[in-house]
Scaffold this active site. Structure first.
Site, PDB file in Angstrom:
ATOM      1  N   LYS A 114       0.817  -1.212   0.000  1.00 26.80           N
ATOM      2  CA  LYS A 114       0.000   0.000   0.000  1.00 26.80           C
ATOM      3  C   LYS A 114       0.845   1.252   0.000  1.00 26.80           C
ATOM      4  CE  LYS A 114      -4.415  -1.589   1.090  1.00 26.80           C
ATOM      5  NZ  LYS A 114      -5.664  -1.482   1.806  1.00 26.80           N
ATOM      6  N   LYS A 196      -4.529 -12.340  -7.896  1.00 23.46           N
ATOM      7  CA  LYS A 196      -5.778 -12.431  -7.158  1.00 23.46           C
ATOM      8  C   LYS A 196      -6.861 -11.520  -7.740  1.00 23.46           C
ATOM      9  CE  LYS A 196      -7.338 -12.058  -2.569  1.00 23.46           C
ATOM     10  NZ  LYS A 196      -7.195 -11.776  -1.174  1.00 23.46           N
ATOM     11  N   LYS A 199     -11.012  -5.855  -6.791  1.00 25.10           N
ATOM     12  CA  LYS A 199     -11.986  -4.868  -7.246  1.00 25.10           C
ATOM     13  C   LYS A 199     -11.307  -3.597  -7.749  1.00 25.10           C
ATOM     14  CE  LYS A 199     -12.616  -3.686  -2.463  1.00 25.10           C
ATOM     15  NZ  LYS A 199     -13.300  -4.190  -1.295  1.00 25.10           N
TER      16      LYS A 199
END
Ligand code: TRP
Length: 329
Positions: A114, A196, A199
């Site tokens: 992140k 993976k 969204k």
């Protein structure tokens, strides 16, 4: 009989994908059994670690609560609440932060990812995120924490914090364990089956949103990336095919051997349609219930308020115990 305590949470950032559902939410529903007591929360405080739009956060928190009920969380049985409604989490988080080493937080892969993605906003909250998550877990004395693959490291940190705190200040916390689904912990993207399903994929064909219309679901599966092998099989390196079969099994309850036998001699066209149909059958009733709760805001508010009250009572007991243990008067 001592019931096992379960806790889990999900951030209200965007609509969950089929991957979130198969990897985690479905497990939440299945864990509501007689020998367990489950707490489920919408982790709105955790959502603040990236820049957020206040109006959007408020809306998404509500739709996430509605979606959790739609996915089968029974609020009569399992307290369902919003994280910020139970103020004790943030308070315990301070104590735990004083029992956590920076070296441990530096090792968190989600933090590393992140801070790369949001390099203009590497805030202290992003860094101490796992400490708040440990507080979420330890404050309920949770034995088991059902999570997707990406959160396992955070639950392991919570374990280490609990053990260290107990050693330093006496038995205070239950040492929790992550629970991963037997299979389907990692549902892969439909366009890039080596990563993976996410969204935040820039290509919406890469993921199935829990609120996609049936026709959209069918279209996305028909476009799914597979390979040029002539047969359908679950085998090393066949990422796209393996992923479709895994989704099929997760939504039909069939074993992999049964699924592979069913598609013997068939082509990808047949497999893709079958997977899409299985997913639609699983998702359609969820969407209908979701809509019902979104249309009845008062009822949803009543549910989360009651959930927060039940959770808060339990949380306060642990917080008191922890405050006393470290010597606060
Ligand atoms: N960090 C989790 C996620 O991003 C959400 C979460 C917050 C959580 N607190 C938790 C999960 C406690 C399990 C237990 O998905």
């Amino acid at each position: 009989m001592e019931k096992k305590i379960i806790l889990s949470g999900i951030k209200p950032t965007g609509i969950p994908t089929l991957g979130n559902y198969i990897g985690a939410l479905r497990n939440w529903r299945q864990m509501q059994e007689d020998d367990k007591y489950c707490y489920y929360m919408v982790a709105d405080l955790h959502a603040l670690t990236v820049r957020n739009d206040p109006k959007e956060l408020r809306e998404q928190t509500r739709s996430m609560a509605a979606l959790l009920i739609a996915c089968g969380i029974d609020p009569e049985r399992s307290p369902l609440f919003i994280q910020s409604h139970v103020h004790q989490h943030a308070e315990l988080s301070w104590l735990l932060g004083c029992t956590t080493y920076m070296g441990e937080l530096n090792r968190m892969t989600q933090f590393k990812d992140k801070s790369q993605k949001h390099s203009d906003n590497i805030n202290a909250g992003l860094y101490t995120y796992p400490v708040l998550m440990a507080a979420d877990i330890l404050i309920y004395g949770a034995h088991m924490v059902p999570v997707g693959d990406d959160q396992k490291q955070h639950v392991e940190l919570a374990r280490n914090i609990a053990i260290r705190f107990n050693n330093a200040f006496g038995e205070t916390f239950v040492v929790p364990e992550p629970v991963m689904p037997k299979f389907g912990a990692r549902i892969m993207g439909l366009q890039d089956p080596e990563h993976k399903m996410s969204k935040t994929d820039t290509n919406p064909n890469g993921y199935i949103s829990m609120l996609d219309e049936p026709a959209v679901i069918m279209k996305k599966f028909k476009k799914a990336v597979t390979d040029c092998e002539p047969t359908i099989a679950y085998a090393e390196g066949r990422h796209g095919c393996n992923n479709l079969l895994t989704i099929y099994c997760a939504c039909t309850g069939k074993t992999m051997a049964e699924a592979v036998a069913e598609f013997e001699g068939a082509g990808y066209g047949k497999l893709k349609v079958a997977v899409a149909e299985a997913v639609i059958a699983e998702i359609e009733p969820i969407q209908a219930t979701f809509k019902r709760y979104m249309d009845d805001e008062a009822e949803l508010d009543r549910i989360v308020k009651k959930g927060a009250q039940q959770a808060g009572e339990r949380a306060q007991l642990t917080l008191d115990k922890a405050y006393r243990a470290v010597g606060l008067r």
